[in-house]
Scaffold this active site. Sequence first.
Site, PDB file in Angstrom:
ATOM      1  N   HIS A 164       0.812  -1.219   0.000  1.00 57.36           N
ATOM      2  CA  HIS A 164       0.000   0.000   0.000  1.00 57.36           C
ATOM      3  C   HIS A 164       0.845   1.268   0.000  1.00 57.36           C
ATOM      4  O   HIS A 164       0.339   2.344  -0.291  1.00 57.36           O
ATOM      5  CB  HIS A 164      -0.917   0.012   1.231  1.00 57.36           C
ATOM      6  CG  HIS A 164      -2.017  -0.996   1.148  1.00 57.36           C
ATOM      7  ND1 HIS A 164      -3.311  -0.668   0.820  1.00 57.36           N
ATOM      8  CD2 HIS A 164      -2.011  -2.341   1.310  1.00 57.36           C
ATOM      9  CE1 HIS A 164      -4.054  -1.758   0.809  1.00 57.36           C
ATOM     10  NE2 HIS A 164      -3.296  -2.792   1.102  1.00 57.36           N
ATOM     11  N   ASP A 219       3.399   9.494  -0.622  1.00 54.82           N
ATOM     12  CA  ASP A 219       2.237   8.724  -0.211  1.00 54.82           C
ATOM     13  C   ASP A 219       2.013   7.631  -1.239  1.00 54.82           C
ATOM     14  O   ASP A 219       2.182   7.878  -2.436  1.00 54.82           O
ATOM     15  CB  ASP A 219       0.999   9.636  -0.160  1.00 54.82           C
ATOM     16  CG  ASP A 219       0.088   9.316   1.007  1.00 54.82           C
ATOM     17  OD1 ASP A 219       0.008   8.143   1.393  1.00 54.82           O
ATOM     18  OD2 ASP A 219      -0.547  10.254   1.538  1.00 54.82           O
TER      19      ASP A 219
HETATM   20  P1  ADQ Z   1      -2.948   6.164   5.017  1.00 63.40           P
HETATM   21  O1  ADQ Z   1      -1.538   6.605   5.175  1.00 63.40           O
HETATM   22  O2  ADQ Z   1      -3.700   5.962   6.270  1.00 63.40           O
HETATM   23  O3  ADQ Z   1      -3.093   4.844   4.116  1.00 63.40           O
HETATM   24  P2  ADQ Z   1      -4.912   7.560   3.206  1.00 63.40           P
HETATM   25  O4  ADQ Z   1      -4.843   6.833   1.920  1.00 63.40           O
HETATM   26  O5  ADQ Z   1      -5.073   9.028   3.026  1.00 63.40           O
HETATM   27  O6  ADQ Z   1      -3.626   7.358   4.124  1.00 63.40           O
HETATM   28  O7  ADQ Z   1      -6.147   7.001   4.015  1.00 63.40           O
HETATM   29  C1  ADQ Z   1      -6.504   7.535   5.258  1.00 63.40           C
HETATM   30  C2  ADQ Z   1      -7.975   7.209   5.579  1.00 63.40           C
HETATM   31  O8  ADQ Z   1      -8.224   7.630   6.936  1.00 63.40           O
HETATM   32  C3  ADQ Z   1      -8.956   7.964   4.703  1.00 63.40           C
HETATM   33  O9  ADQ Z   1     -10.042   7.138   4.394  1.00 63.40           O
HETATM   34  C4  ADQ Z   1      -9.376   9.146   5.573  1.00 63.40           C
HETATM   35  O10 ADQ Z   1     -10.692   9.632   5.341  1.00 63.40           O
HETATM   36  C5  ADQ Z   1      -9.275   8.569   6.971  1.00 63.40           C
HETATM   37  N1  ADQ Z   1      -8.950   9.678   7.896  1.00 63.40           N
HETATM   38  C6  ADQ Z   1      -7.879  10.485   7.846  1.00 63.40           C
HETATM   39  N2  ADQ Z   1      -7.965  11.427   8.812  1.00 63.40           N
HETATM   40  C7  ADQ Z   1      -9.122  11.223   9.455  1.00 63.40           C
HETATM   41  C8  ADQ Z   1      -9.786  11.875  10.536  1.00 63.40           C
HETATM   42  N3  ADQ Z   1      -9.291  12.967  11.111  1.00 63.40           N
HETATM   43  N4  ADQ Z   1     -10.949  11.360  10.945  1.00 63.40           N
HETATM   44  C9  ADQ Z   1     -11.470  10.280  10.339  1.00 63.40           C
HETATM   45  N5  ADQ Z   1     -10.911   9.645   9.317  1.00 63.40           N
HETATM   46  C10 ADQ Z   1      -9.741  10.097   8.877  1.00 63.40           C
HETATM   47  C11 ADQ Z   1      -2.181   3.915   3.484  1.00 63.40           C
HETATM   48  C12 ADQ Z   1      -1.144   4.545   2.553  1.00 63.40           C
HETATM   49  C13 ADQ Z   1      -1.846   5.382   1.492  1.00 63.40           C
HETATM   50  C14 ADQ Z   1      -2.833   4.509   0.721  1.00 63.40           C
HETATM   51  C15 ADQ Z   1      -3.743   3.756   1.673  1.00 63.40           C
HETATM   52  C16 ADQ Z   1      -4.600   2.723   0.942  1.00 63.40           C
HETATM   53  O11 ADQ Z   1      -0.231   5.342   3.282  1.00 63.40           O
HETATM   54  O12 ADQ Z   1      -0.918   5.949   0.594  1.00 63.40           O
HETATM   55  O13 ADQ Z   1      -3.644   5.343  -0.111  1.00 63.40           O
HETATM   56  O14 ADQ Z   1      -2.990   3.060   2.667  1.00 63.40           O
HETATM   57  O15 ADQ Z   1      -3.839   1.882   0.146  1.00 63.40           O
END
Ligand code: ADQ
Length: 447
Positions: free
Chosen positions: A158, A352
């Site tokens: 991921h 990311d």
């Molecule tokens: P993450 O590093 O966790 O994921 P991201 O892809 O942005 O990053 O996903 C975060 C999730 O958490 C989103 O669904 C978001 O809405 C939720 N979230 C963030 N802040 C929040 C808050 N304050 N309250 C509630 N929900 C919140 C890892 C990798 C990424 C990759 C994903 C999926 O680092 O690059 O996109 O896995 O493969």
Amino acid sequence: MQRLVIVSNRVPAVRDRKQPAGGLAVALRAAVQDHPCLWFGWSGQQIGGDGADRTLSVDTVGNVTYATIGLTHKEYNGFYQGYSNGILWPLCHYRAGLMNYSRHDQQIYASVNTLFATRLAPMLKPDDMVWVHDYHLFPLGKALRDLKVKARIGFFLHIPFPPWSLMRSLPEAPALMRDLRAYDVIGVQTEDDARNMNEAFAVLGIPAKARVFPIGIDPDSFAACAREGQSLPQVQRLRQDLRGLPLIIGVDRMDYSKGLPERLRGYDTFLKRYPEYRGKVTYLQITPVSRGSVPEYQSLRAELDQIVGHINGTYGAFDWTPVRYLTHPLPRELLAAFFQLSSAALVTPLRDGMNLVAKEYVAAQVPENPGTLILSRFAGAAADMEDALLVNPHDSDEIAAALHKALSLSGSERRVRWERLRAEVWRVTAASWARSFIAAMSEVRTA
Ligand code: ADQ
């Protein structure tokens, strides 16, 4: 119908099993619906002792059986905090300087992967499709093969995969790459990641190949959240509070990969260079604390407190707060509704894998008045989202200029950009991602 076996470090908590709350659980929901499914991994619980009497908890909801084990404190520290989050995470995000390398943690990482394999293997059938997730479990496929598992096994990373010249600063990198040979399908998020990983395979003479399977969200359900969230009292209060002035939003786990200090400095530059926005705009940054016991995360938190305090102290007025900053998570509906309310989103990670927030922001907009996405060139999502305002997250002048542009675009310009982004977010979804990975596994012939 073949059984799908998902293996991830964390398995959704019992309370989330009916209505998954986020992340991998939401992304896999579609896949899980089409197949009988076993989901194996860590329960999220730490157990006392040396783990000798560790039990497997099994719980079935609908067509999914969840099988989980606990980790001892030593395993939690060495495998999860130490090697996975203190070594592999920074390295894969191109931050070798932040690695706290420890051979001791590496040994625990290897032993937890062996433990996972030992507990999972007896549950496997030869025609299962086993899908292993993420950097915590690089060696799991090899450990399963050592136990004579014949089922197809796929691996999806991921997070980014850096160039070999960087990755090789990890002493075990060649061994980890060799372990990947055990997988029938290896998936990464972007062409860049695949190029880097395939270069590593080539350098080491390993006959394996990474393929690209970009992840997405479930845009229909996120859009529905944004619509339904509009009636929440908090949304109405925020709307009243804004008095028609534009809102800029940022939503990220508190992680140094997300470029938060750099982003805040960009906002600082924006208020400095475009003083006409002082008192006329609000930036809401929602950043739940994560991995709070790793030292780098503690110092990040202190740095953010300092910068937010500096901006609010420098530009704020008795009736205006430039940055509103929260360090706790919010319910999805509220988040989605806030996205819809905002004129612009700042999604500016330094690196990311993909970044789902960028896609969620697009899904939450309405055609009459869509907001503008400001997106880092170094998020995997940028590869297919050229209609965002793309920025270099290190360049505070570029962030400031992008904010100015986002807040000055005409309605028709915003709509044109958003329509194209929207098409992309509905084209590559969580469901299409899972389907294409599973299709690739189905094509592999079993021995
Ligand atoms: P993450 O590093 O966790 O994921 P991201 O892809 O942005 O990053 O996903 C975060 C999730 O958490 C989103 O669904 C978001 O809405 C939720 N979230 C963030 N802040 C929040 C808050 N304050 N309250 C509630 N929900 C919140 C890892 C990798 C990424 C990759 C994903 C999926 O680092 O690059 O996109 O896995 O493969």
